[in-house]
Design an enzyme around this catalytic site. Structure first.
Site, short mmCIF file in Angstrom:
data_model
loop_
_atom_site.label_atom_id
_atom_site.label_comp_id
_atom_site.label_asym_id
_atom_site.label_seq_id
_atom_site.Cartn_x
_atom_site.Cartn_y
_atom_site.Cartn_z
N LYS A 111 0.82 -1.22 0.00
CA LYS A 111 0.00 0.00 0.00
C LYS A 111 0.85 1.26 0.00
O LYS A 111 0.46 2.27 -0.59
CB LYS A 111 -0.98 0.02 1.19
CG LYS A 111 -2.10 -1.00 1.02
CD LYS A 111 -3.38 -0.62 1.74
CE LYS A 111 -4.51 -1.55 1.30
NZ LYS A 111 -5.69 -1.52 2.15
N LYS A 194 -5.68 -8.05 -7.80
CA LYS A 194 -6.92 -8.26 -7.04
C LYS A 194 -8.01 -7.32 -7.53
O LYS A 194 -7.73 -6.18 -7.87
CB LYS A 194 -6.66 -7.90 -5.57
CG LYS A 194 -6.63 -9.06 -4.64
CD LYS A 194 -6.49 -8.62 -3.17
CE LYS A 194 -7.21 -7.34 -2.80
NZ LYS A 194 -7.40 -7.15 -1.35
N LYS A 197 -11.25 -1.73 -4.74
CA LYS A 197 -12.05 -0.50 -4.75
C LYS A 197 -11.30 0.62 -5.46
O LYS A 197 -11.91 1.53 -6.00
CB LYS A 197 -12.31 -0.05 -3.32
CG LYS A 197 -13.16 -0.99 -2.50
CD LYS A 197 -12.98 -0.61 -1.03
CE LYS A 197 -13.88 -1.41 -0.14
NZ LYS A 197 -13.44 -1.26 1.27
#
Ligand code: ADP
Ligand code: NA
Length: 339
Positions: A111, A194, A197
């Site tokens: 991240k 993946k 969002k």
């Protein structure tokens, strides 16, 4: 008593991966566990969120729990920031957890990306707060997807270290509940990523509120391949997809796995059903099941999001109940620490 804690971040764009990997499982756990389902808004702000959007996104997650079928009378639905125990215990755990432990967390590395110096310190200590979320309620079980396994390991380490450091038997060491098949849904456009969002492409994900036309369009545009659907020879003796097969055709097997998950079938059944067919045929069936399963739930989510006072009242009542559960635990913690 078996108690579950789990949460989803209110970061918008709730998608099929969130549903199949998390929210659908929440619904299935309701009969066997006492459940606490959180909207983890404090986790969300580890990356900057527009404040107005955060309010709406918080209602979106709550609405998804309700629309999927979580019973808010029997179980608890609330948002994290409304119960002060999370922040309080999170701080205590910042002091129990070790820098070396956090340095091993792969999600932080993913991240934070290349520019790690610019990541918030909250993003770095996020796993300590997650430990606090779970342990403030002495939850015994935590449903986790692939991506959260390492964080739950850390929660277990923190529980054990706290008990040792303060010579108490306060926290249980929570167990993971790992669900089968669909724990990892991939992007519809790129099978190496993946479904998420934050993917800039809307076509990478099916959201929980997409209407039938949008679902059909996204599945039509989804990356697949010109080859025919194989038979059971791509599975091992346990019915699990062979790594080589997945690597060769990641998008194809992602779509087949989504179909299996939506139908509650094994991949072997799906291969039996479609062996020798092409993806054009298969995509029609996938669209049908996706629209049938997601359509009514998406409509209910939209209806709930228009009924703000109802959703807010569920969250408020949930926060009151959660705070009552956490209160005696925090008293024990403060006693143990010497506060
Ligand atoms: P996201 O990862 O989409 O930002 P969260 O971090 O809020 O969402 O995750 C909410 C839940 O959804 C977690 O339990 C996570 O494991 C699950 N989840 C997220 N993405 C996927 C995916 N692509 N496939 C399966 N489960 C997923
Ligand atoms: Na995640």
């Amino acid at each position: 008593m078996k108690r579950i804690f789990s949460g989803v971040q209110p970061t918008g764009n709730l998608h099929l991966g969130n549903y199949l990997g998390a929210i659908r499982n929440f619904v299935r756990l309701q009969d066997d566990y006492e459940c606490i389902f959180c909207v983890v808004d404090m986790h969300a702000i580890t990356v900057w969120q527009d404040p107005k959007q955060l309010v709406d996104n918080t209602r979106e997650v709550a609405a998804s729990y309700l629309a999927a079928g979580v019973n808010p009378e029997k179980h608890i639905i609330f948002n994290q920031s409304q119960v002060s125990a999370h922040a309080e215990l999170g701080w205590v755990f910042n002091c129990v957890s070790r820098i070396g432990w956090l340095n091993r967390m792969t999600q932080f590395k993913d991240k934070a990306g290349k520019n790690r110096e610019k990541a918030s310190t909250g993003l770095y200590v996020y796993p300590n707060l997650m430990a606090a979320d779970i342990l403030a309620y002495k939850a015994t079980h935590v449903p986790v997807g692939e991506d959260q396994k390492q964080h739950l390991e850390l929660t277990r380490d923190i529980a054990i270290k706290f008990n040792n450091d303060f010579n108490v038997d306060l926290f249980p060491v929570p167990e993971p509940l790992i669900f089968g098949a669909a724990t990892r849904i991939m992007s519809l456009r790129d099978g190496s990523k993946k479904m998420s969002k934050s993917d800039p492409s809307d076509y990478s994900r099916i959201t929980m509120m997409d209407d039938a036309d949008t679902v059909a369009k996204k599945i039509k545009k989804a990356t697949s391949d010109p080859h025919l659907i194989p038979g059971a020879d791509v599975l091992d003796e346990n019915g699990k997809l062979l790594d080589d097969a997945r690597k060769e055709r990641p998008e194809a097997f992602n779509l087949l796995s989504i179909y299996a998950a939506l139908n509650d079938k094994e991949l072997s059944d799906v291969l039996g059903e479609f062996e020798g067919k092409g993806f054009a045929d298969f995509k029609k069936s996938l669209t049908d099941v996706a629209v049938t399963k997601l359509g009514p739930m998406g409509s209910e989510m939209k209806r709930l999001m228009d009924d703000k006072s109802y959703v807010d009242s569920v969250l408020k009542q949930g926060a009151d109940r959660a705070a009552k559960l956490a209160e005696p635990v925090m008293k024990e913690v403060f006693d143990a620490v010497g506060f």
